[in-house]
Design a protein around this motif. Structure first.
Motif: not given
Ligand code: KIV
Length: 280
Positions: A22-24, A41-47, A83-85, A113-115, A137-139
């Motif tokens: 979940v992204s939260c 849990i991903l703390v996404g930059d969609s925040a 964590a989201d870079m 670390i998500k990039i 790696a986010h592609i």
């Protein structure tokens, strides 16, 4: 519950068990998620969009991301925390990338670390991984590239595009990525990438064959205002429940019904009379 680690995710892939992510973005929600069997849990930059109200993810800063990632870790000490870079935290070179990724590891206790990466950032993936941090790696769809792309559509819908993406995924893993995140990738291609990769592949809008799925907490809870992507699925309608609660609160205050006696502190018996006398 034991802390979920990358090793557990790799074992889940081996055994064919789906990883749930979940992204939260906050302590309270993270605490609820931690009670549910969600692995990651991903703390996404969609925040930047859902918390700060921007129309893209680009305004998320390192300091903001570190603050909310640390909060999520406090709420969910045992989930696998990613964590989201944010935009410009790694684009400026390996030094900045390792330093900023290191902040998530040391200040937030993040495990991965998500990039958002293209071929141009393979050196960054390698540098962060060489520094001892697991990289996701986010592609596929990469929201940080909105300025260049203009609008998002499903990725890898032709053979040539799919071939490119499969080869990019393999280069990411070869370059040091410990996991992949596929966003908005045609389901057939996501399946091929998942079958060929020996690292966990988490999908969002990328079909059922990925090793795991991630959705944004606001979408799951039905809290997102405005349109949501085709793949988002709500499991509750907390937007309506929230509006109803705020409406009723406003009504009760205006009607003098809140606060009632149950919601007041009271002085000890006889004290108010003494006070009134003192004030004469
Ligand atoms: O920022 C985010 O929440 C994400 C997910 C949508 C995967 O990148």
């Amino acid at each position: 519950m034991e802390k979920v680690t990358l090793a557990d995710l790799i074992e889940a892939k081996r055994q064919g068990r789906k990883v749930v992510a979940v992204s939260c973005y906050d302590y309270t929600t993270a605490g609820y998620i931690a009670q549910t069997g969600v692995d990651m849990i991903l703390v996404g930059d969609s925040a930047a969009q859902l918390i700060l109200g921007h129309d893209t993810t680009l305004p998320a800063t390192m300091d903001f991301m570190v603050a909310i990632t640390a909060a999520v870790r406090r709420g969910a000490p045992n989930v696998c925390l990613v964590a989201d870079m944010p935009f410009l935290s790694f684009h400026t070179g390996v030094f900045d990338a390792v330093k900023n990724a290191g902040r998530f590891a040391s200040e937030c206790n993040a495990q991965m670390i998500k990039i958002e990466a293209t071929r141009a950032y393979l050196d960054i993936i390698k540098a962060v991984s060489d520094a001892g941090m697991a990289v996701m790696a986010h592609i596929g769809i990469r929201p940080q590239s909105i300025g260049k792309i203009g609008r998002f559509k499903a990725e890898a819908s032709t053979t040539e595009m799919a071939f490119e993406l499969v080869s990019l995924a393999e280069q990411m893993v070869k370059g040091g990525a410990s996991a992949l995140l596929l966003e908005g990738v045609c389901a057939e291609v996501a399946q091929i990438i998942t079958e060929r990769a020996d690292v966990p592949v988490i999908g969002i809008g990328s079909g059922p064959a990925c090793d795991g799925q991630i959705l944004i907490a606001h979408d799951i809870l039905g809290l997102t205002a405005g349109p949501v992507p085709k793949f988002a699925k709500s499991y509750a309608n907390l937007a309506n429940a929230s509006i109803a609660a705020f409406t009723e609160y406003a009504r009760q205050v205006k009607a003098g019904e809140y606060p009632d006696d149950k919601h007041c502190y009271r002085m000890k018996p006889g004290e108010v009379e003494r006070l009134r006398k003192m004030l004469i």
